[in-house]
Motif scaffolding. Structure first.
Motif, PDB file in Angstrom:
ATOM      1  N   PHE A  81      22.483  69.045  35.301  1.00 41.45           N
ATOM      2  CA  PHE A  81      23.241  68.877  34.055  1.00 41.45           C
ATOM      3  C   PHE A  81      24.724  69.171  34.283  1.00 41.45           C
ATOM      4  O   PHE A  81      25.590  68.466  33.779  1.00 41.45           O
ATOM      5  N   GLU A  82      25.010  70.240  35.054  1.00 46.93           N
ATOM      6  CA  GLU A  82      26.404  70.606  35.309  1.00 46.93           C
ATOM      7  C   GLU A  82      27.119  69.545  36.128  1.00 46.93           C
ATOM      8  O   GLU A  82      28.313  69.277  35.925  1.00 46.93           O
ATOM      9  N   ALA A 120      26.618  66.403  35.901  1.00 42.64           N
ATOM     10  CA  ALA A 120      26.979  65.360  34.932  1.00 42.64           C
ATOM     11  C   ALA A 120      28.118  65.814  34.037  1.00 42.64           C
ATOM     12  O   ALA A 120      28.991  65.013  33.675  1.00 42.64           O
ATOM     13  N   ARG A 121      28.130  67.093  33.670  1.00 43.11           N
ATOM     14  CA  ARG A 121      29.169  67.594  32.770  1.00 43.11           C
ATOM     15  C   ARG A 121      30.559  67.448  33.384  1.00 43.11           C
ATOM     16  O   ARG A 121      31.543  67.253  32.665  1.00 43.11           O
ATOM     17  N   PHE A 122      30.625  67.513  34.719  1.00 46.32           N
ATOM     18  CA  PHE A 122      31.915  67.385  35.382  1.00 46.32           C
ATOM     19  C   PHE A 122      32.103  66.005  36.010  1.00 46.32           C
ATOM     20  O   PHE A 122      33.024  65.800  36.804  1.00 46.32           O
ATOM     21  N   GLY A 123      31.237  65.061  35.642  1.00 47.20           N
ATOM     22  CA  GLY A 123      31.402  63.688  36.111  1.00 47.20           C
ATOM     23  C   GLY A 123      31.172  63.515  37.591  1.00 47.20           C
ATOM     24  O   GLY A 123      31.746  62.611  38.213  1.00 47.20           O
ATOM     25  N   LEU A 124      30.321  64.335  38.188  1.00 48.20           N
ATOM     26  CA  LEU A 124      30.040  64.269  39.614  1.00 48.20           C
ATOM     27  C   LEU A 124      28.614  63.777  39.861  1.00 48.20           C
ATOM     28  O   LEU A 124      27.755  63.855  38.983  1.00 48.20           O
ATOM     29  N   VAL A 125      28.385  63.278  41.072  1.00 47.93           N
ATOM     30  CA  VAL A 125      27.060  62.796  41.453  1.00 47.93           C
ATOM     31  C   VAL A 125      26.453  63.795  42.432  1.00 47.93           C
ATOM     32  O   VAL A 125      27.096  64.164  43.419  1.00 47.93           O
ATOM     33  N   PRO A 126      25.237  64.257  42.200  1.00 50.12           N
ATOM     34  CA  PRO A 126      24.598  65.197  43.128  1.00 50.12           C
ATOM     35  C   PRO A 126      24.394  64.557  44.495  1.00 50.12           C
ATOM     36  O   PRO A 126      24.412  63.327  44.624  1.00 50.12           O
ATOM     37  N   ARG A 157      19.944  63.558  32.172  1.00 54.57           N
ATOM     38  CA  ARG A 157      20.039  64.074  30.803  1.00 54.57           C
ATOM     39  C   ARG A 157      21.488  64.386  30.450  1.00 54.57           C
ATOM     40  O   ARG A 157      21.966  64.090  29.346  1.00 54.57           O
ATOM     41  N   GLY A 158      22.220  64.970  31.407  1.00 57.10           N
ATOM     42  CA  GLY A 158      23.620  65.269  31.164  1.00 57.10           C
ATOM     43  C   GLY A 158      24.456  64.026  30.967  1.00 57.10           C
ATOM     44  O   GLY A 158      25.346  63.994  30.104  1.00 57.10           O
ATOM     45  N   ARG A 159      24.164  62.983  31.726  1.00 59.72           N
ATOM     46  CA  ARG A 159      24.922  61.727  31.581  1.00 59.72           C
ATOM     47  C   ARG A 159      24.717  61.120  30.202  1.00 59.72           C
ATOM     48  O   ARG A 159      25.644  60.574  29.603  1.00 59.72           O
ATOM     49  N   ARG A 160      23.492  61.245  29.685  1.00 61.01           N
ATOM     50  CA  ARG A 160      23.230  60.696  28.348  1.00 61.01           C
ATOM     51  C   ARG A 160      23.988  61.482  27.277  1.00 61.01           C
ATOM     52  O   ARG A 160      24.491  60.894  26.314  1.00 61.01           O
ATOM     53  N   LEU A 161      24.082  62.793  27.455  1.00 60.82           N
ATOM     54  CA  LEU A 161      24.721  63.629  26.445  1.00 60.82           C
ATOM     55  C   LEU A 161      26.241  63.661  26.566  1.00 60.82           C
ATOM     56  O   LEU A 161      26.956  63.736  25.569  1.00 60.82           O
ATOM     57  N   MET A 162      26.730  63.595  27.799  1.00 66.92           N
ATOM     58  CA  MET A 162      28.173  63.738  28.017  1.00 66.92           C
ATOM     59  C   MET A 162      28.927  62.456  27.736  1.00 66.92           C
ATOM     60  O   MET A 162      30.055  62.477  27.243  1.00 66.92           O
ATOM     61  N   THR A 163      28.335  61.330  28.049  1.00 64.40           N
ATOM     62  CA  THR A 163      28.999  60.014  27.970  1.00 64.40           C
ATOM     63  C   THR A 163      30.399  60.118  28.593  1.00 64.40           C
ATOM     64  O   THR A 163      30.529  60.264  29.783  1.00 64.40           O
ATOM     65  N   ARG A 164      31.454  60.056  27.779  1.00 62.02           N
ATOM     66  CA  ARG A 164      32.820  60.132  28.319  1.00 62.02           C
ATOM     67  C   ARG A 164      33.467  61.490  28.085  1.00 62.02           C
ATOM     68  O   ARG A 164      34.679  61.625  28.225  1.00 62.02           O
TER      69      ARG A 164
END
Length: 347
Positions: free
Chosen positions: A45-46, A48-54, A71-78
């Protein structure tokens, strides 16, 4: 037992000053992952929150990191946040600790805490300039990933750091001092001296043992010292690292018990003279290097031991408490109570 955390935040850096008590209280997180039970999911999730790829191995279907990331990508969007160097280091540390099954308190160790370590410009062991590939390591491996137990090292030293505990480092130092021109475990004598000094600052030691270790490495930013006599050693040394030390030295001598004044004056003047003899400039970083080098002088060490022989652990704590009431320019010392100290040792 009380302990001290040293913060070398430059004047005006509010983030560092506000975080000086990070070891004493947990920060409030702006966004908490919905499923905080699974650490892997939370790490994803984190990312995605910072726009990074694991990393690619974590992106297989069903992998906890992958699920948290999606899940983070769906919630964070932009609404992602900037991924600074401190953030990428924080995520890499969390991921590595999770993969190795190590405890990692992400409420205590935050990107802000890791950013504060960047005050260090050179590796405390090799002395070489730190680059973006510098690694965050726990100083004392037994205490693990805990606030106040972290330092930045060059990659070559960091790769071996977790395999070196204080006892191993001490044994290697004895061998290196017996043969100063010979590499021990691939490292020279000066490196082993610095490793022992750095690890001792975060390793609970008998009072007499801690007193006999030269301060070849001054405390890194945000380190929590665990031995009272080394707190006193560091605080007295750091008096010379910032402007106004002459006036402070007189005040320190006047505030000490009469039985300590002569020993303090002899030690302090020897340390000053040896530091100035190094030929470094007056800049704070250069003076810190000069002071660490000065601790290699036999006269400085002999006079420190005379002073330390008159100070037990309780008196050392009292003196540190007294000396840190007045802030020094660019240095902020946070005292921690007994409960917090025990928590740090047990971490």
């Amino acid at each position: 037992m009380n302990q001290a955390t040293f913060n070398f935040a430059p004047k005006g850096k509010r983030a560092d000053l506000a975080g000086a008590r990070i070891a004493a209280r947990a920060p409030v997180r702006e966004t908490v992952p919905a499923n905080d039970v699974d650490p892997g999911d939370a790490i994803g999730f984190e990312y995605a929150r910072f726009g990074l790829v694991p990393p690619a191995p974590c992106l297989w279907p069903g992998h906890p990191i992958r699920e948290g990331w999606e899940r983070g990508r769906r919630l964070m969007t932009r609404r992602t946040r900037p991924a600074t160097l401190a953030v990428t280091r924080w995520l890499a540390l969390r991921l590595a600790a999770w993969q190795r099954g190590e405890a990692f308190d992400d409420h205590q160790i935050t990107p802000q805490v890791l950013r504060s370590l960047e005050v260090a410009t050179h590796c405390p062991v090799t002395g070489r300039a730190l680059q973006d590939d510098a690694c965050v390591v726990p100083i004392a491996g037994a205490r693990g990933w805990a606030a106040g137990n972290l330092a930045l090292l060059s990659p070559t030293i960091a790769q071996r750091w977790m395999d070196i505990d204080f006892e191993l480092a001490q044994a290697a130092l004895v061998r290196a001092e017996a043969e100063p021109e010979t590499l021990v475990e691939g490292l020279p004598l000066r490196h082993w001296r610095r490793i022992v000094a750095l690890k001792s600052l975060a390793t609970p030691l008998p009072h007499e043992t801690a007193a006999r270790i030269p301060l070849h490495v001054l405390p890194p930013n945000r380190i929590r010292l665990v031995n009272p006599i080394q707190e006193l050693q560091a605080v007295l040394t750091l008096q010379l690292a910032v402007p106004g030390w002459g006036q402070r030295a007189r005040g320190i001598a006047d505030s000490m018990p009469i039985a300590l004044r002569n020993a303090f004056n002899l030690f302090f003047n020897s340390l000053l003279a040896q530091a100035l003899r190094q030929g470094h400039g007056s800049a704070k970083a250069e003076m810190r290097d000069a002071l660490a080098t000065a601790w290699g002088d036999a006269i400085v060490m002999r006079r420190w031991l005379r002073l330390a022989a008159l100070v037990d652990a309780a008196l050392a704590e009292t003196l540190v408490e007294r000396l840190t009431r007045e802030p020094m320019p660019g240095l902020y010392v946070v005292r921690h109570g007994e409960v917090e100290a025990k928590q740090a040792i047990a971490a």
